[in-house]
Write a protein that holds these residues in place. Structure first.
Motif, PDB file in Angstrom:
ATOM      1  N   VAL A  77      76.537 -59.839 -44.366  1.00  0.00           N
ATOM      2  CA  VAL A  77      77.682 -59.979 -45.272  1.00  0.00           C
ATOM      3  C   VAL A  77      77.266 -59.675 -46.709  1.00  0.00           C
ATOM      4  CG1 VAL A  77      79.311 -61.661 -46.237  1.00  0.00           C
ATOM      5  CG2 VAL A  77      78.956 -61.541 -43.767  1.00  0.00           C
ATOM      6  N   HIS A  78      76.077 -60.081 -47.094  1.00  0.00           N
ATOM      7  CA  HIS A  78      75.579 -59.777 -48.440  1.00  0.00           C
ATOM      8  C   HIS A  78      75.443 -58.270 -48.619  1.00  0.00           C
ATOM      9  CE1 HIS A  78      72.402 -59.294 -51.544  1.00  0.00           C
ATOM     10  NE2 HIS A  78      73.134 -60.197 -52.152  1.00  0.00           N
ATOM     11  N   ARG A  79      74.956 -57.586 -47.593  1.00  0.00           N
ATOM     12  CA  ARG A  79      74.815 -56.131 -47.651  1.00  0.00           C
ATOM     13  C   ARG A  79      76.178 -55.455 -47.785  1.00  0.00           C
ATOM     14  NH1 ARG A  79      70.467 -53.688 -46.561  1.00  0.00           N
ATOM     15  NH2 ARG A  79      70.419 -51.460 -46.226  1.00  0.00           N
ATOM     16  N   VAL A  80      77.179 -55.965 -47.048  1.00  0.00           N
ATOM     17  CA  VAL A  80      78.539 -55.427 -47.150  1.00  0.00           C
ATOM     18  C   VAL A  80      79.049 -55.623 -48.584  1.00  0.00           C
ATOM     19  CG1 VAL A  80      80.944 -55.721 -46.410  1.00  0.00           C
ATOM     20  CG2 VAL A  80      79.112 -55.705 -44.706  1.00  0.00           C
ATOM     21  N   ALA A  81      78.829 -56.806 -49.141  1.00  0.00           N
ATOM     22  CA  ALA A  81      79.290 -57.082 -50.508  1.00  0.00           C
ATOM     23  C   ALA A  81      78.596 -56.176 -51.513  1.00  0.00           C
ATOM     24  CB  ALA A  81      79.055 -58.552 -50.855  1.00  0.00           C
ATOM     25  N   GLU A  82      77.294 -55.992 -51.348  1.00  0.00           N
ATOM     26  CA  GLU A  82      76.560 -55.075 -52.243  1.00  0.00           C
ATOM     27  C   GLU A  82      77.117 -53.663 -52.157  1.00  0.00           C
ATOM     28  OE1 GLU A  82      71.996 -55.703 -53.157  1.00  0.00           O
ATOM     29  OE2 GLU A  82      72.397 -55.625 -51.000  1.00  0.00           O
ATOM     30  N   SER A  83      77.321 -53.197 -50.941  1.00  0.00           N
ATOM     31  CA  SER A  83      77.804 -51.839 -50.733  1.00  0.00           C
ATOM     32  C   SER A  83      79.190 -51.647 -51.336  1.00  0.00           C
ATOM     33  CB  SER A  83      77.846 -51.526 -49.234  1.00  0.00           C
ATOM     34  OG  SER A  83      78.367 -50.237 -48.995  1.00  0.00           O
ATOM     35  N   ARG A  84      80.066 -52.589 -51.065  1.00  0.00           N
ATOM     36  CA  ARG A  84      81.435 -52.458 -51.576  1.00  0.00           C
ATOM     37  C   ARG A  84      81.480 -52.638 -53.086  1.00  0.00           C
ATOM     38  NH1 ARG A  84      85.257 -55.073 -46.840  1.00  0.00           N
ATOM     39  NH2 ARG A  84      84.515 -53.686 -45.207  1.00  0.00           N
ATOM     40  N   GLY A  85      80.683 -53.556 -53.597  1.00  0.00           N
ATOM     41  CA  GLY A  85      80.647 -53.768 -55.040  1.00  0.00           C
ATOM     42  C   GLY A  85      80.141 -52.547 -55.780  1.00  0.00           C
ATOM     43  N   ALA A  86      79.180 -51.862 -55.199  1.00  0.00           N
ATOM     44  CA  ALA A  86      78.623 -50.662 -55.835  1.00  0.00           C
ATOM     45  C   ALA A  86      79.623 -49.515 -55.854  1.00  0.00           C
ATOM     46  CB  ALA A  86      77.355 -50.224 -55.108  1.00  0.00           C
ATOM     47  N   ARG A  87      80.643 -49.595 -54.983  1.00  0.00           N
ATOM     48  CA  ARG A  87      81.631 -48.513 -54.920  1.00  0.00           C
ATOM     49  C   ARG A  87      82.866 -48.803 -55.767  1.00  0.00           C
ATOM     50  NH1 ARG A  87      82.811 -48.145 -49.047  1.00  0.00           N
ATOM     51  NH2 ARG A  87      81.525 -49.976 -48.776  1.00  0.00           N
ATOM     52  N   ILE A  88      82.905 -49.939 -56.429  1.00  0.00           N
ATOM     53  CA  ILE A  88      84.038 -50.245 -57.310  1.00  0.00           C
ATOM     54  C   ILE A  88      83.900 -49.388 -58.565  1.00  0.00           C
ATOM     55  CG2 ILE A  88      85.138 -51.999 -58.753  1.00  0.00           C
ATOM     56  CD1 ILE A  88      84.234 -54.070 -56.661  1.00  0.00           C
ATOM     57  N   PRO A  89      84.905 -48.616 -58.901  1.00  0.00           N
ATOM     58  CA  PRO A  89      84.799 -47.759 -60.079  1.00  0.00           C
ATOM     59  C   PRO A  89      84.660 -48.584 -61.363  1.00  0.00           C
ATOM     60  CG  PRO A  89      86.868 -47.347 -58.879  1.00  0.00           C
ATOM     61  CD  PRO A  89      86.181 -48.479 -58.218  1.00  0.00           C
ATOM     62  N   VAL A  90      83.808 -48.107 -62.222  1.00  0.00           N
ATOM     63  CA  VAL A  90      83.626 -48.740 -63.528  1.00  0.00           C
ATOM     64  C   VAL A  90      84.659 -48.147 -64.464  1.00  0.00           C
ATOM     65  CG1 VAL A  90      82.022 -49.124 -65.432  1.00  0.00           C
ATOM     66  CG2 VAL A  90      81.170 -49.039 -63.081  1.00  0.00           C
ATOM     67  N   PRO A  91      85.493 -48.983 -65.092  1.00  0.00           N
ATOM     68  CA  PRO A  91      86.527 -48.435 -65.993  1.00  0.00           C
ATOM     69  C   PRO A  91      85.904 -47.818 -67.232  1.00  0.00           C
ATOM     70  CG  PRO A  91      86.584 -50.853 -65.969  1.00  0.00           C
ATOM     71  CD  PRO A  91      85.538 -50.428 -64.978  1.00  0.00           C
ATOM     72  N   ASP A  92      86.573 -46.792 -67.722  1.00  0.00           N
ATOM     73  CA  ASP A  92      86.146 -46.136 -68.959  1.00  0.00           C
ATOM     74  C   ASP A  92      86.371 -47.093 -70.122  1.00  0.00           C
ATOM     75  OD1 ASP A  92      85.508 -43.808 -67.619  1.00  0.00           O
ATOM     76  OD2 ASP A  92      87.489 -42.930 -67.944  1.00  0.00           O
ATOM     77  N   GLU A  93      85.453 -47.060 -71.072  1.00  0.00           N
ATOM     78  CA  GLU A  93      85.587 -47.910 -72.254  1.00  0.00           C
ATOM     79  C   GLU A  93      86.123 -47.047 -73.399  1.00  0.00           C
ATOM     80  OE1 GLU A  93      82.284 -50.376 -73.234  1.00  0.00           O
ATOM     81  OE2 GLU A  93      81.758 -50.633 -71.144  1.00  0.00           O
ATOM     82  N   ASP A  94      87.427 -46.858 -73.403  1.00  0.00           N
ATOM     83  CA  ASP A  94      88.057 -46.054 -74.466  1.00  0.00           C
ATOM     84  C   ASP A  94      88.713 -46.953 -75.488  1.00  0.00           C
ATOM     85  OD1 ASP A  94      87.311 -43.670 -73.313  1.00  0.00           O
ATOM     86  OD2 ASP A  94      89.186 -43.492 -72.169  1.00  0.00           O
TER      87      ASP A  94
END
Length: 94
Positions: A77-94
């Motif tokens: 489950v930790h691996r799933v969370a890491e994988s999914r968290g890494a795929r969350i797009p980082v919003p642009d800081e405009d």
């Protein structure tokens, strides 16, 4: 590794596996299915643990077995969370 998807399995040596691509291929679908099964199994294990602890005495070997399975499940489950968290797009800081 940036840009790669952490897969829900490791090499035989225990090293992480990554997938490069758009996330729409066959390996991505297999990884999604494996993650789904891992999460379902974790939920079932939680229920089993609650039942086991709520209904009478448990032996030390039973508890050791339960803890070993819970540790395996928590790693998955930790691996799933890491994988999914890494795929969350980082919003642009405009």
């Amino acid at each position: 590794m940036s840009g790669g998807r952490l897969l829900p399995w490791t090499t035989p040596e225990g090293k992480p596996c990554y997938l490069l691509g758009d996330g729409k291929g066959q390996v991505s679908r297999v990884a999604d299915d494996v993650e789904r099964v891992q999460l379902i199994m974790a939920a079932e294990l939680i229920g089993h643990a609650a039942d086991m602890l709520d209904h009478g005495p448990t032996t030390l070997p039973q508890l050791r077995y339960l803890v070993a399975r819970m540790a395996e499940s928590l790693r998955a489950v930790h691996r799933v969370a890491e994988s999914r968290g890494a795929r969350i797009p980082v919003p642009d800081e405009d």
